[in-house]
Scaffold this motif. Structure first.
Motif, PDB file in Angstrom:
ATOM      1  N   ILE A   1       5.557   4.434 -10.202  1.00 17.99           N
ATOM      2  CA  ILE A   1       5.431   2.658 -10.145  1.00 17.99           C
ATOM      3  C   ILE A   1       6.525   2.250  -9.371  1.00 17.99           C
ATOM      4  CG2 ILE A   1       6.926   1.080 -11.846  1.00 17.99           C
ATOM      5  CD1 ILE A   1       6.529   3.108 -14.420  1.00 17.99           C
ATOM      6  N   TYR A   2       6.942   3.176  -8.649  1.00 20.57           N
ATOM      7  CA  TYR A   2       7.657   2.999  -7.386  1.00 20.57           C
ATOM      8  C   TYR A   2       6.334   2.769  -5.963  1.00 20.57           C
ATOM      9  CZ  TYR A   2       9.541   3.421  -2.460  1.00 20.57           C
ATOM     10  OH  TYR A   2       9.867   3.179  -1.273  1.00 20.57           O
ATOM     11  N   GLN A   3       5.264   4.107  -6.087  1.00 18.49           N
ATOM     12  CA  GLN A   3       4.410   3.740  -5.458  1.00 18.49           C
ATOM     13  C   GLN A   3       3.477   2.604  -5.612  1.00 18.49           C
ATOM     14  OE1 GLN A   3       2.648   7.747  -6.205  1.00 18.49           O
ATOM     15  NE2 GLN A   3       3.483   8.844  -4.311  1.00 18.49           N
ATOM     16  N   LEU A   4       3.332   1.849  -6.237  1.00 19.90           N
ATOM     17  CA  LEU A   4       2.483   0.692  -7.301  1.00 19.90           C
ATOM     18  C   LEU A   4       2.477  -0.753  -6.590  1.00 19.90           C
ATOM     19  CD1 LEU A   4       1.540   1.520 -10.906  1.00 19.90           C
ATOM     20  CD2 LEU A   4       0.110   1.445  -9.247  1.00 19.90           C
ATOM     21  N   SER A   5       4.322  -0.464  -6.694  1.00 19.69           N
ATOM     22  CA  SER A   5       4.610  -1.322  -5.702  1.00 19.69           C
ATOM     23  C   SER A   5       4.634  -1.467  -4.373  1.00 19.69           C
ATOM     24  CB  SER A   5       6.396  -1.272  -6.285  1.00 19.69           C
ATOM     25  OG  SER A   5       7.190  -2.473  -5.755  1.00 19.69           O
ATOM     26  N   GLN A   6       4.788   0.161  -3.581  1.00 20.22           N
ATOM     27  CA  GLN A   6       4.841  -0.010  -2.030  1.00 20.22           C
ATOM     28  C   GLN A   6       3.690  -0.275  -1.851  1.00 20.22           C
ATOM     29  OE1 GLN A   6       8.008   0.355  -0.459  1.00 20.22           O
ATOM     30  NE2 GLN A   6       6.208  -0.035   1.196  1.00 20.22           N
ATOM     31  N   ARG A   7       2.789   0.120  -2.907  1.00 21.11           N
ATOM     32  CA  ARG A   7       1.235  -0.333  -2.378  1.00 21.11           C
ATOM     33  C   ARG A   7       1.204  -1.235  -1.992  1.00 21.11           C
ATOM     34  NH1 ARG A   7      -4.202   2.516  -4.295  1.00 21.11           N
ATOM     35  NH2 ARG A   7      -5.847   2.096  -2.974  1.00 21.11           N
ATOM     36  N   ALA A   8       1.280  -2.447  -3.151  1.00 20.36           N
ATOM     37  CA  ALA A   8       0.868  -3.793  -3.090  1.00 20.36           C
ATOM     38  C   ALA A   8       2.498  -4.525  -2.056  1.00 20.36           C
ATOM     39  CB  ALA A   8       1.891  -4.239  -4.627  1.00 20.36           C
ATOM     40  N   SER A   9       2.823  -4.332  -1.792  1.00 16.59           N
ATOM     41  CA  SER A   9       3.818  -4.501  -1.066  1.00 16.59           C
ATOM     42  C   SER A   9       3.064  -4.678   0.151  1.00 16.59           C
ATOM     43  CB  SER A   9       5.654  -3.637  -0.662  1.00 16.59           C
ATOM     44  OG  SER A   9       6.068  -4.384   0.307  1.00 16.59           O
ATOM     45  N   ASP A  10       2.881  -3.417   1.101  1.00 10.98           N
ATOM     46  CA  ASP A  10       2.357  -3.042   1.699  1.00 10.98           C
ATOM     47  C   ASP A  10       1.068  -3.870   2.568  1.00 10.98           C
ATOM     48  OD1 ASP A  10       3.875  -0.844   2.441  1.00 10.98           O
ATOM     49  OD2 ASP A  10       2.515   0.792   2.179  1.00 10.98           O
ATOM     50  N   GLN A  11      -0.270  -3.811   1.330  1.00 14.66           N
ATOM     51  CA  GLN A  11      -1.289  -4.679   1.238  1.00 14.66           C
ATOM     52  C   GLN A  11      -0.934  -6.146   1.499  1.00 14.66           C
ATOM     53  OE1 GLN A  11      -3.865  -3.884   1.166  1.00 14.66           O
ATOM     54  NE2 GLN A  11      -4.966  -5.791   1.279  1.00 14.66           N
ATOM     55  N   GLN A  12       0.174  -6.795   0.922  1.00 14.21           N
ATOM     56  CA  GLN A  12       0.755  -8.082   1.265  1.00 14.21           C
ATOM     57  C   GLN A  12       0.735  -8.255   2.858  1.00 14.21           C
ATOM     58  OE1 GLN A  12       1.831 -10.885  -1.168  1.00 14.21           O
ATOM     59  NE2 GLN A  12       0.906 -11.708   0.574  1.00 14.21           N
ATOM     60  N   MET A  13       1.500  -7.834   3.166  1.00 15.48           N
ATOM     61  CA  MET A  13       1.496  -7.886   5.174  1.00 15.48           C
ATOM     62  C   MET A  13       0.146  -7.312   5.646  1.00 15.48           C
ATOM     63  SD  MET A  13       5.401  -5.083   5.547  1.00 15.48           S
ATOM     64  CE  MET A  13       4.452  -3.886   4.808  1.00 15.48           C
ATOM     65  N   THR A  14      -0.727  -6.699   4.804  1.00 15.44           N
ATOM     66  CA  THR A  14      -2.283  -6.286   5.368  1.00 15.44           C
ATOM     67  C   THR A  14      -2.777  -7.097   5.371  1.00 15.44           C
ATOM     68  OG1 THR A  14      -1.896  -3.724   4.884  1.00 15.44           O
ATOM     69  CG2 THR A  14      -4.122  -5.347   5.825  1.00 15.44           C
ATOM     70  N   SER A  15      -2.320  -8.168   4.324  1.00 12.41           N
ATOM     71  CA  SER A  15      -3.203  -9.435   3.847  1.00 12.41           C
ATOM     72  C   SER A  15      -2.599 -10.249   4.796  1.00 12.41           C
ATOM     73  CB  SER A  15      -3.310  -9.954   2.110  1.00 12.41           C
ATOM     74  OG  SER A  15      -3.901 -10.403   1.844  1.00 12.41           O
ATOM     75  N   ASP A  16      -1.499 -10.954   4.625  1.00 12.03           N
ATOM     76  CA  ASP A  16      -0.952 -11.492   5.487  1.00 12.03           C
ATOM     77  C   ASP A  16      -1.953 -11.705   7.760  1.00 12.03           C
ATOM     78  OD1 ASP A  16       0.502 -12.711   3.933  1.00 12.03           O
ATOM     79  OD2 ASP A  16       2.396 -11.722   3.932  1.00 12.03           O
ATOM     80  N   ALA A  17      -1.555 -10.387   7.403  1.00  6.38           N
ATOM     81  CA  ALA A  17      -2.240 -10.284   8.748  1.00  6.38           C
ATOM     82  C   ALA A  17      -3.737 -10.665   9.607  1.00  6.38           C
ATOM     83  CB  ALA A  17      -2.301  -8.706   9.235  1.00  6.38           C
ATOM     84  N   LEU A  18      -4.579 -10.245   8.441  1.00  2.67           N
ATOM     85  CA  LEU A  18      -5.588 -10.243   7.821  1.00  2.67           C
ATOM     86  C   LEU A  18      -6.375 -12.210   8.309  1.00  2.67           C
ATOM     87  CD1 LEU A  18      -7.179  -7.219   6.503  1.00  2.67           C
ATOM     88  CD2 LEU A  18      -7.057  -8.034   8.838  1.00  2.67           C
ATOM     89  N   GLY A  19      -5.535 -13.047   7.014  1.00  2.83           N
ATOM     90  CA  GLY A  19      -5.518 -13.840   7.089  1.00  2.83           C
ATOM     91  C   GLY A  19      -4.790 -15.044   8.375  1.00  2.83           C
ATOM     92  N   ALA A  20      -4.340 -14.532   9.019  1.00  2.00           N
ATOM     93  CA  ALA A  20      -3.736 -14.775   9.940  1.00  2.00           C
ATOM     94  C   ALA A  20      -4.845 -15.519  10.810  1.00  2.00           C
ATOM     95  CB  ALA A  20      -2.559 -14.595  10.669  1.00  2.00           C
ATOM     96  N   ILE A  21      -5.251 -14.027  10.996  1.00  5.32           N
ATOM     97  CA  ILE A  21      -6.417 -13.312  12.018  1.00  5.32           C
ATOM     98  C   ILE A  21      -7.581 -14.281  12.190  1.00  5.32           C
ATOM     99  CG2 ILE A  21      -8.094 -11.525  12.753  1.00  5.32           C
ATOM    100  CD1 ILE A  21      -6.102  -9.335  13.022  1.00  5.32           C
ATOM    101  N   ALA A  22      -8.034 -14.208  10.651  1.00 12.53           N
ATOM    102  CA  ALA A  22      -9.097 -15.311   9.831  1.00 12.53           C
ATOM    103  C   ALA A  22      -9.731 -16.648  10.937  1.00 12.53           C
ATOM    104  CB  ALA A  22      -9.407 -15.066   8.949  1.00 12.53           C
ATOM    105  N   SER A  23      -7.908 -16.590  10.762  1.00 18.04           N
ATOM    106  CA  SER A  23      -8.164 -18.326  10.522  1.00 18.04           C
ATOM    107  C   SER A  23      -7.452 -18.634  12.288  1.00 18.04           C
ATOM    108  CB  SER A  23      -6.118 -18.674   9.910  1.00 18.04           C
ATOM    109  OG  SER A  23      -5.636 -19.580  10.207  1.00 18.04           O
ATOM    110  N   GLY A  24      -7.157 -17.849  12.889  1.00 22.08           N
ATOM    111  CA  GLY A  24      -7.208 -18.055  13.903  1.00 22.08           C
ATOM    112  C   GLY A  24      -8.216 -17.734  14.950  1.00 22.08           C
ATOM    113  N   ALA A  25      -9.673 -17.101  14.095  1.00 22.55           N
ATOM    114  CA  ALA A  25     -11.361 -16.816  14.766  1.00 22.55           C
ATOM    115  C   ALA A  25     -11.518 -18.747  14.365  1.00 22.55           C
ATOM    116  CB  ALA A  25     -11.229 -16.094  13.854  1.00 22.55           C
ATOM    117  N   LYS A  26     -11.305 -18.856  13.288  1.00 20.57           N
ATOM    118  CA  LYS A  26     -11.813 -19.982  12.399  1.00 20.57           C
ATOM    119  C   LYS A  26     -11.690 -21.059  13.611  1.00 20.57           C
ATOM    120  CE  LYS A  26     -13.322 -23.098   7.867  1.00 20.57           C
ATOM    121  NZ  LYS A  26     -13.056 -24.156   9.360  1.00 20.57           N
ATOM    122  N   ILE A  27      -9.971 -21.347  13.931  1.00 21.14           N
ATOM    123  CA  ILE A  27     -10.201 -22.739  14.729  1.00 21.14           C
ATOM    124  C   ILE A  27     -10.048 -22.515  16.094  1.00 21.14           C
ATOM    125  CG2 ILE A  27      -7.420 -23.254  16.224  1.00 21.14           C
ATOM    126  CD1 ILE A  27      -6.241 -22.518  13.762  1.00 21.14           C
ATOM    127  N   ALA A  28     -10.531 -21.468  16.764  1.00 19.98           N
ATOM    128  CA  ALA A  28     -11.343 -21.400  17.931  1.00 19.98           C
ATOM    129  C   ALA A  28     -12.534 -22.074  17.368  1.00 19.98           C
ATOM    130  CB  ALA A  28     -11.118 -20.026  18.705  1.00 19.98           C
TER     131      ALA A  28
END
Length: 446
Positions: free
Chosen positions: A374-401
């Motif tokens: 259960i802890y690993q599931l929680s940790q994986r979701a937390s790590d994915q949240q950071m990945t999603s935020d980072a990729l979302g910021a990159i995608a937003s920057g590309a669209k702005i450009a």
């Protein structure tokens, strides 16, 4: 070729009017999603001199060469790539959060701990009917928690499968529309407003397609596109006016497989990839949950076989079924718990077999293993949240450009309105001046 002042002025007025029309379109569509700023391309109208003086150049004004889209193919490609990565990460994050919630809300860990606590209480008075009933009740609660967790995981998997199937339908719909646009592009003139509109529609569809699945796009000289699935070497989904069909199949373990007209493809980005990853994670979580359920059932049933129940009879299995979904309590009679070692008589106060069961559960690490999962599931979701935020910021920057390069700047368009209006007025003045000159010349001989 005519080169009189009236013709030159008229050509300038026509060109300015076309430029004003395009500027008005830009302003009207400033907030339209997917609209690419247009500009009018002008060229000088000139022709060679007579047959005897070919080196002479006759100037006859200006003409509209075409309507250009202020587009950057590289930046569009970056937007599609980064948006596809962000869409995959977002879908995968949602799936992981759903998996974590499904397992945590079923509370299988707490149920296992509660069952072990009930056994420890029973060890203090192995013959107590109330404590035996409480232990059976805790066993039923534990089995129910495993059942619920498995059912909830199944619901998460069904939701991801449904979403993936909808994504496949969207991809096939996009492919059909792109093929239709390819056909229409071939029928329109280069540099026309009609073609510019079709190209906007095409690029918008390509963007939606990239959000949904991994696509490789190649552009032809006439504006048509070819689309392949799963990379540049994958099977063609759109080639000119021809389309393939993306298919999805659910494997025995619940994971997904994709193909285009029978040719297998691996989808690495877009929402479809995120849903496929979710189903893989569901399968992994179910496997771990089944292992925990089977493990605790095996330990308890083995202990039952090694002891005798309150009546002195050989212990019978307490749990039946396999996996978290099939785990059930085989009896509701607390007297069936084999608390005493084999060979003990009826109503034995010897709780040695029960103590051995408690020790086996501790050493087997069933509760700790489930907690770790259960802890690993929680940790994986937390790590994915950071990945999603980072990729979302990159995608937003590309669209702005891309928007800065191909979007409509209202300040610039306002300046163009003034400029082209002045050009139109200047052309009208030149025609008026030509008319005045001709009137004057005609009046000279009177």
């Amino acid at each position: 070729m005519a080169s009189d002042l009236l013709t030159i002025g008229a050509s300038g007025a026509r060109a300015a009017r076309s430029a004003l029309d395009v500027t008005a379109q830009n302003i009207a569509n400033a907030n339209t999603e997917g609209y690419v700023r247009r500009s009018v391309s002008l060229e000088e109208v000139a022709g060679a001199g007579s047959a005897w003086r070919q080196q002479d150049l006759t100037l006859a004004g200006v003409r509209v060469a075409g309507v250009d889209r202020n587009v950057d193919l590289f930046r569009q490609s970056e937007v599609r790539r980064t948006s596809g990565d962000a869409s995959r990460a977002s879908a995968e994050l949602q799936g992981l959060e759903n998996i974590e919630s499904a397992v945590e809300q079923a509370r299988p860990y707490e149920a296992v701990v509660g069952f072990e606590a009930a056994l420890r209480q029973l060890a203090s008075d192995p013959l107590s009917s109330d404590l035996r009933a409480a232990a059976i009740g805790a066993a039923q609660s534990m089995a129910g928690a495993f059942n619920l967790a498995s059912s909830s995981l199944g619901a998460v998997g069904a939701g991801a499968t449904f979403s993936a199937n909808a994504g496949v339908e969207d991809i096939n719909s996009f492919a059909t529309q792109i093929a239709r646009i390819n056909r229409n592009i071939a029928r329109t003139g280069a540099g026309s407003s009609e073609r510019a509109t079709l190209l906007d529609q095409r690029d918008n569809l390509l963007g939606q397609m990239a959000d949904t699945a991994d696509v490789s796009i190649s552009f032809k000289g006439d504006g048509q596109v070819a689309v392949r699935m799963g990379g540049a070497s994958g099977p063609a989904l759109v080639d000119g006016i021809n389309t393939g069909t993306l298919n999805m199949s659910v494997q025995a373990d619940g994971t997904l497989a994709f193909d285009v007209d029978g040719t297998a493809v691996t989808i690495a980005s877009g929402e479809l990839a995120g849903h496929a990853s979710t189903l893989t994670a569901v399968n992994d979580a179910r496997t771990q949950l089944d292992a925990s359920a089977n493990g605790i059932a095996a330990i308890v049933n083995s202990s039952q076989a090694a002891g005798v129940d309150r009546a002195g009879n050989s212990g019978q299995p307490l749990f039946s079924g396999t996996g978290a979904a099939g785990l059930t309590v085989a009896t509701t009679d607390g007297a069936a718990l084999a608390t005493a070692p084999a060979g003990s008589g009826a109503q034995s106060l010897d709780g040695g077999n029960l103590s051995a069961l408690i020790g086996a559960l501790d050493s087997g690490g069933v509760a700790s293993g489930l907690s770790n999962s259960i802890y690993q599931l929680s940790q994986r979701a937390s790590d994915q949240q950071m990945t999603s935020d980072a990729l979302g910021a990159i995608a937003s920057g590309a669209k702005i450009a891309l928007d800065q390069q191909s979007g409509v700047d209202l300040d610039q368009e306002a300046a163009n309105l003034v400029r082209f209006q002045q050009a139109f007025q200047a052309s009208a003045r030149s025609m008026q001046a030509a008319s005045d000159i001709f009137d004057t010349l005609l009046g000279v001989g009177r």
